[in-house]
Design a protein around this motif. Structure first.
Motif, mmCIF file in Angstrom:
data_model
loop_
_atom_site.group_PDB
_atom_site.id
_atom_site.type_symbol
_atom_site.label_atom_id
_atom_site.label_comp_id
_atom_site.label_asym_id
_atom_site.label_seq_id
_atom_site.Cartn_x
_atom_site.Cartn_y
_atom_site.Cartn_z
ATOM 1 N N CYS A 57 0.844 -1.195 0.000
ATOM 2 C CA CYS A 57 0.000 0.000 0.000
ATOM 3 C C CYS A 57 0.884 1.252 0.000
ATOM 4 N N GLY A 59 -0.057 4.180 0.790
ATOM 5 C CA GLY A 59 -0.479 5.077 1.858
ATOM 6 C C GLY A 59 0.238 4.830 3.170
ATOM 7 N N HIS A 70 -9.479 -4.647 -0.967
ATOM 8 C CA HIS A 70 -8.736 -3.400 -1.014
ATOM 9 C C HIS A 70 -9.206 -2.554 -2.196
ATOM 10 N N ARG A 84 -2.202 1.428 -8.464
ATOM 11 C CA ARG A 84 -1.675 1.203 -7.130
ATOM 12 C C ARG A 84 -2.757 0.573 -6.272
ATOM 13 N N TRP A 86 -4.325 -0.016 -2.642
ATOM 14 C CA TRP A 86 -4.390 0.669 -1.354
ATOM 15 C C TRP A 86 -5.291 -0.116 -0.401
ATOM 16 N N HIS A 87 -4.994 -0.035 0.897
ATOM 17 C CA HIS A 87 -5.981 -0.458 1.888
ATOM 18 C C HIS A 87 -7.170 0.500 1.760
ATOM 19 N N CYS A 90 -6.645 3.465 4.049
ATOM 20 C CA CYS A 90 -5.577 4.357 3.588
ATOM 21 C C CYS A 90 -6.058 5.235 2.430
ATOM 22 N N TRP A 91 -6.826 4.657 1.512
ATOM 23 C CA TRP A 91 -7.364 5.446 0.402
ATOM 24 C C TRP A 91 -8.315 6.519 0.929
ATOM 25 N N LYS A 94 -6.257 9.421 2.485
ATOM 26 C CA LYS A 94 -5.126 9.887 1.688
ATOM 27 C C LYS A 94 -4.874 11.383 1.820
#
Length: 110
Positions: A57, A59, A70, A84, A86-87, A90-91, A94
């Motif tokens: 990830c 992030g 994800h 990419r 991302w979890h 996390c997205w 961001k």
């Protein structure tokens, strides 16, 4: 208890447009979001379709284990190589994260 809503099951019954529904092969749905002045394609990937694969990830710089749901995001005017993984958290966070990820000295660079 509230009454049950009976709606016809059709293409537009989920509340998303046909463009956002386009992720059927990967078990999720796709949409577009605006971030950093660009339009981004965002695809939500189900855990079953990510079985046997691990990703890092961007992030949090942590590994997304195999089989974990994800998000895959890439700029609208970019190629496949710019995707990419991302979890989801996390997205969603961001904009609240710092721009530089701090790695330890022995951490691998991916």
């Amino acid at each position: 208890m509230s009454p049950r809503r009976n709606r016809a099951k059709g293409a537009g019954s989920s509340g998303r447009s046909a463009e956002e529904e386009g992720g059927g092969r990967y078990g999720g749905w796709q949409s577009t979001e605006s971030w950093q002045g660009e339009e981004w394609y965002v695809r939500h990937v189900a855990g079953a379709s990510a079985e046997g694969k691990t990703y890092r990830c961007p992030g949090c710089d942590q590994v997304i284990p195999s089989g974990v749901p994800h998000v895959v995001a890439w700029p609208q005017h970019a190629g496949v190589d710019d995707r990419r993984h991302w979890h989801k958290a996390c997205w969603n966070a961001k904009d609240r994260r710092t721009t530089r990820v701090q790695r330890s000295r022995n951490a691998p660079r991916f």
